[in-house]
Design an enzyme around this catalytic site. Sequence first.
Site, PDB file in Angstrom:
ATOM      1  N   SER B 173      36.471  14.619  22.013  1.00  0.00           N
ATOM      2  CA  SER B 173      37.196  15.497  22.929  1.00  0.00           C
ATOM      3  C   SER B 173      38.298  16.245  22.150  1.00  0.00           C
ATOM      4  CB  SER B 173      37.772  14.674  24.090  1.00  0.00           C
ATOM      5  OG  SER B 173      38.176  15.506  25.143  1.00  0.00           O
ATOM      6  N   ASP B 332      27.606  15.627  29.658  1.00  0.00           N
ATOM      7  CA  ASP B 332      28.992  16.072  29.465  1.00  0.00           C
ATOM      8  C   ASP B 332      29.059  17.542  29.846  1.00  0.00           C
ATOM      9  OD1 ASP B 332      31.510  16.849  28.617  1.00  0.00           O
ATOM     10  OD2 ASP B 332      31.308  16.005  26.603  1.00  0.00           O
ATOM     11  N   HIS B 365      31.396  13.133  29.984  1.00  0.00           N
ATOM     12  CA  HIS B 365      32.288  13.353  28.848  1.00  0.00           C
ATOM     13  C   HIS B 365      32.839  12.040  28.287  1.00  0.00           C
ATOM     14  CE1 HIS B 365      35.073  15.381  26.245  1.00  0.00           C
ATOM     15  NE2 HIS B 365      36.118  14.860  26.838  1.00  0.00           N
TER      16      HIS B 365
END
Lengths: 391, 391
Positions: B173, B332, B365
């Site tokens: 991320s 995601d 995610h």
Amino acid sequence: MTTGASPRLAAAATAVAPGGSVGRVRTRTETFDTPAAPFRLECGARLNPVTVAYETYGRLAPGRRNAVLVCHALSGDAHAAGFHRGVPGERPGWWDLMIGPGKPLDTRRYFVICSNFLGGCAGTTGPASIDPATGRPYGPDFPAYTIGDQVELQARLLDRLGIPRLLAVIGGSMGGMQALEWAVRHPARVAGAVALATAPRLSPQAIAFHEVARQAIFRDPGWRGGRYEAADPPRAGLALARMIGHITYLSEEAMVRKFARRGGGTAGTGGFEVERYLHHQGRRFVDRFDANTFVHITRAMDRFDLAAGRGSLEAAFRRAACRFLVVSFSSDWLFPAALSEEMVRAMRLAGREVSYCEIRTHQGHDAFLLPGHRMGDLVAGFLDRLDREAT
Amino acid sequence: MTTGASPRLAAAATAVAPGGSVGRVRTRTETFDTPAAPFRLECGARLNPVTVAYETYGRLAPGRRNAVLVCHALSGDAHAAGFHRGVPGERPGWWDLMIGPGKPLDTRRYFVICSNFLGGCAGTTGPASIDPATGRPYGPDFPAYTIGDQVELQARLLDRLGIPRLLAVIGGSMGGMQALEWAVRHPARVAGAVALATAPRLSPQAIAFHEVARQAIFRDPGWRGGRYEAADPPRAGLALARMIGHITYLSEEAMVRKFARRGGGTAGTGGFEVERYLHHQGRRFVDRFDANTFVHITRAMDRFDLAAGRGSLEAAFRRAACRFLVVSFSSDWLFPAALSEEMVRAMRLAGREVSYCEIRTHQGHDAFLLPGHRMGDLVAGFLDRLDREAT
């Protein structure tokens, strides 16, 4: 029963076909005020009086077999087509691309009705209406109505208008939930049902988005537990709720096409175009919507489950008797195609005749409100077949 | 340089391999206080002093070629592995499944470093830190730092720790953005870069979610323009920001598996399990995170664009010299696989050696923080190859 358009404008509109306007229209109301027989909701609550705001386009045929009920989505209203004032630059009704002479809901053939839903804030009785028992708005005390209750109020309106049976009921998003509920609840009154960008129940993700939107309202000090004055509503919270919702109505690709990363520098505090767009949408919404109404309607959508109390989705559709047209949109992640597909399988297992199409588009959930794809043709063909069967 | 673990615990941990714990660790700090040479940010602002909170696991090898820098995500901190107190029931560091003896970041082989990012609120200088010029927290006046600035502070930390070159930099991320920036900005200092569930820039949809989350904070009266007291922060707004974010960290399927529609009746005011889960996540967050920090870090992520100022993504990767491992997760939707694929194409056009894998999972995610898929093996294999090449 009137067309809603003045004869002069209606004639002008007809001359513009195909694809003309229904011309100038106005929103009417019907009020049911029968203290001895109040409107009863599924939760047990009773409402009296109840007013319904609606518009009609086209003419009810002598045999009364050409009525099409349009069910609007969360933020819509009864003004689905044409113009209220008829002034230059005025925006037409929210589904003007679909309703009019020569359009898919061809007002030369069909008598089209659209009513603001029970619990709405655009003319129909809802949380912003005055509770006769208190002389103040119902506000947070408005009963927890269901999609089924909304259908029952529409049915009352049809009774009043003298329409025993619908050629079709059609709706997108929440309007699609109503169309499905109509088909299952009143099989004898519906020849065809069109469910666009909808689902027999919300996904937990959609419920989650509703809840954070509601929390945006609840956390606005102007909310006051729902007992705000009409002139002093929780504007900031309601605008933020709409901003959150609006993200879910578009798709990632639609946002890339519409905004890309324009407007944002490599320094500073943002200012991306997508941010400004959301702020604009939020501001616009507070001028025409009510916070209690938003809280109630999102909860009614969350609770909606066509299968609940009916055994299963298949069992629910066994109660229906109409033809179905189901349309989903590939980039709609709020009402994903998989839920439409599940519903279509249940319809088929239940012996229903159903046409299904997943339209490939980048437009996301809002696609059913937008031009640029085959939905109009699918709806036109479906209605044409129903109409030919009926006559 | 220490392992962070006491000799006794480290020995015990080694005995547990494969898959053991690094044992008991503590967060350390390094402070750079050089008024004559303050830390300069891309925006031109200067910070002095600057403190970095970090943890290390394993031992720096004599040749100093075994250091792996772990970059954490938005809500993470320096405590990536092991235990702070060593009491029963204590939750280990946020990436304990990846770091430890016998784990992918094998602390018998690698010296693992994780530092809280510049602008963080877990020990490193950030908006909640005291501005020496005013004696009060920087708050909203903390400079608009970039992902590049975060990398520069990590580089200072490595200088202080005596690490000239990283075997690898790895992050998911926002941490993945840092890993990419490291590779492009300091090619001589990185042998390998691992970018997990990340992108070379945010999509407008992700920016939109960041903006509505920030607005949840701004519209909390407790925000006070960012000049709230530490003991009286805008709790409701920060919790709502986290609730919004949390929806985007999961996938629709993950929510169906985790919650379905449990907890909601057909009447009443909701109470779906997914709603309670989000409220729980929101409440937990306010106890460990700062609102100004959230506003600043989301803006830094929004502005991040690896290609900006470098001509193109391909041109950016021409500056790099390391091997890459890129991993995306099929569900995601915040950092969609398509952005990883675009990045991998640019890497290949730039002549970089890159391994890419899209892992099929429903976890969304957050998958990079969770077990149950191949990511650990991919990372272990990538590090093993780099390590064998280096020695």
